[in-house]
Design a protein around this motif. Structure first.
Motif, PDB file in Angstrom:
ATOM      1  N   ASP A   1       0.884  -1.191  -0.002  1.00 31.54           N
ATOM      2  CA  ASP A   1       0.025  -0.024  -0.078  1.00 31.54           C
ATOM      3  C   ASP A   1       1.014   1.306   0.078  1.00 31.54           C
ATOM      4  O   ASP A   1       0.550   2.186  -0.498  1.00 31.54           O
ATOM      5  N   ASN A   2       1.979   1.354   0.919  1.00 31.22           N
ATOM      6  CA  ASN A   2       2.736   2.505   0.813  1.00 31.22           C
ATOM      7  C   ASN A   2       3.594   2.648  -0.556  1.00 31.22           C
ATOM      8  O   ASN A   2       3.716   3.768  -1.036  1.00 31.22           O
TER       9      ASN A   2
ATOM     10  N   VAL B   1       0.885   4.135  -3.119  1.00 29.64           N
ATOM     11  CA  VAL B   1       0.760   5.637  -2.679  1.00 29.64           C
ATOM     12  C   VAL B   1       1.797   6.200  -3.366  1.00 29.64           C
ATOM     13  O   VAL B   1       1.468   7.460  -4.208  1.00 29.64           O
TER      14      VAL B   1
ATOM     15  N   HIS C   1       1.402   8.765  -7.389  1.00 25.94           N
ATOM     16  CA  HIS C   1       1.903  10.147  -7.288  1.00 25.94           C
ATOM     17  C   HIS C   1       3.222  10.358  -7.800  1.00 25.94           C
ATOM     18  O   HIS C   1       3.639  11.407  -8.059  1.00 25.94           O
TER      19      HIS C   1
ATOM     20  N   VAL D   1       3.237   9.253   3.338  1.00 23.27           N
ATOM     21  CA  VAL D   1       2.129   8.515   2.879  1.00 23.27           C
ATOM     22  C   VAL D   1       0.895   9.189   3.102  1.00 23.27           C
ATOM     23  O   VAL D   1      -0.109   9.290   2.590  1.00 23.27           O
ATOM     24  N   SER D   2       0.959   9.564   4.520  1.00 24.99           N
ATOM     25  CA  SER D   2      -0.292  10.074   4.955  1.00 24.99           C
ATOM     26  C   SER D   2      -0.508  11.495   4.414  1.00 24.99           C
ATOM     27  O   SER D   2      -1.805  11.969   4.403  1.00 24.99           O
TER      28      SER D   2
ATOM     29  N   GLU E   1      -2.319  11.183   1.040  1.00 33.31           N
ATOM     30  CA  GLU E   1      -3.538  10.942   1.009  1.00 33.31           C
ATOM     31  C   GLU E   1      -4.398  12.095   1.536  1.00 33.31           C
ATOM     32  O   GLU E   1      -5.634  11.889   1.386  1.00 33.31           O
ATOM     33  N   GLY E   2      -3.899  13.112   1.977  1.00 38.25           N
ATOM     34  CA  GLY E   2      -4.617  14.243   2.493  1.00 38.25           C
ATOM     35  C   GLY E   2      -4.356  15.543   1.574  1.00 38.25           C
ATOM     36  O   GLY E   2      -5.147  16.444   1.546  1.00 38.25           O
TER      37      GLY E   2
ATOM     38  N   PRO F   1      -1.632  16.307  -1.318  1.00 34.89           N
ATOM     39  CA  PRO F   1      -0.554  15.443  -2.003  1.00 34.89           C
ATOM     40  C   PRO F   1       0.454  16.718  -2.588  1.00 34.89           C
ATOM     41  O   PRO F   1       1.630  16.576  -2.918  1.00 34.89           O
TER      42      PRO F   1
END
Length: 244
Positions: free
Chosen positions: A55-56, A59, A63, A80-81, A84-85, A87
């Motif tokens: 998943d990491n 992500v 991008h 990564v966080s 997701e919030g 970019p």
């Protein structure tokens, strides 16, 4: 004059619980060392799990970035966080990471691929001068070249997924490096995707559009760092030649 009887120590015997002898110290040291090594191994395993987490990886690749192997696991999770919030902020974080690593990356590539040193030097010089229209295609072309040099195949030609698997099977023995190589099978990585150019359209960094002359707006700071990051990633995961 005192006489020492057979079986009697020539000096007072210390209580090991009050005054541990060197033997007791050594035993404690070995135990502490073993515990430290165990903790270190567990920490390394946890760190590796962050870098190989699918998943990491997804992500980052969605991008336009490869996994930043020079960073800490905590940084990976934080970025990564951000992706997701927010970019745009995550992109700036990635650019900052590679900005700080530029000289290190350049010297590492020159050391490992010294026959390409003159090309790397000019590409990095262009990047540092903000001439991204020149740095981006060179970074991408050299990534393709070192794959052919070290693995005997071009990952941008033909069926990339099979080429990546073939390379992993033939040249890679450790599971960590293998996971980094197999990550390049990703279909979500814009750099690899098949895109048809449309006049006036804007695209993420894409190898074919850049090197075939179809993209005219690729010359950005972010794209140059992404191309550099990909070149660096390939330089790390590809094997050394036998005479190195």
């Amino acid at each position: 004059m005192s006489v020492t009887r057979i079986g009697e120590a020539p000096y007072p015997v210390a209580d090991p619980h009050k005054h541990p002898s060197p033997r007791f110290h050594a035993k404690s040291h070995i135990t502490a060392q073993a515990n430290a090594m165990k903790l270190y191994s567990e920490a390394m395993a946890a760190s590796n799990a962050v870098f190989t987490d699918k998943d990491n990886i997804r992500v980052f690749m969605e991008h336009g970035w490869v996994m930043p192997l020079h960073t800490l696991a905590d940084d990976v999770e934080r970025i990564v966080s951000l992706f997701e919030g927010n970019p745009d902020v995550a992109d700036e974080e990635m650019c900052a990471i590679f900005q700080g690593m530029t000289d290190y990356i350049k010297s590492g590539l020159i050391r490992r691929f010294h026959s390409r040193a003159h090309i790397f030097s000019e590409a990095f010089e262009a990047h540092e001068a903000g001439k991204y229209n020149l740095s981006v295609p060179v970074f991408l072309a050299q990534a393709d070249g070192i794959w052919n040099e070290r693995g005997g195949n071009h990952i941008f030609r033909g069926k990339r997924e099979k080429a990546v698997e073939k390379h992993a099977d033939e040249f890679v023995k450790d599971s960590l490096t293998r996971s980094f190589i197999l990550a390049l099978k990703s279909r979500s990585f814009p750099l690899f995707q098949s895109m048809r150019p449309h006049p006036g359209s804007s695209y993420p960094l894409n190898r074919n559009l850049v090197l075939h002359g179809d993209s005219l707006d690729y010359g950005t700071r972010k794209n140059s760092f992404q191309a550099m990051a990909f070149l660096d990633y390939c330089g790390i995961i590809l094997p050394d030649l036998p005479d190195e």
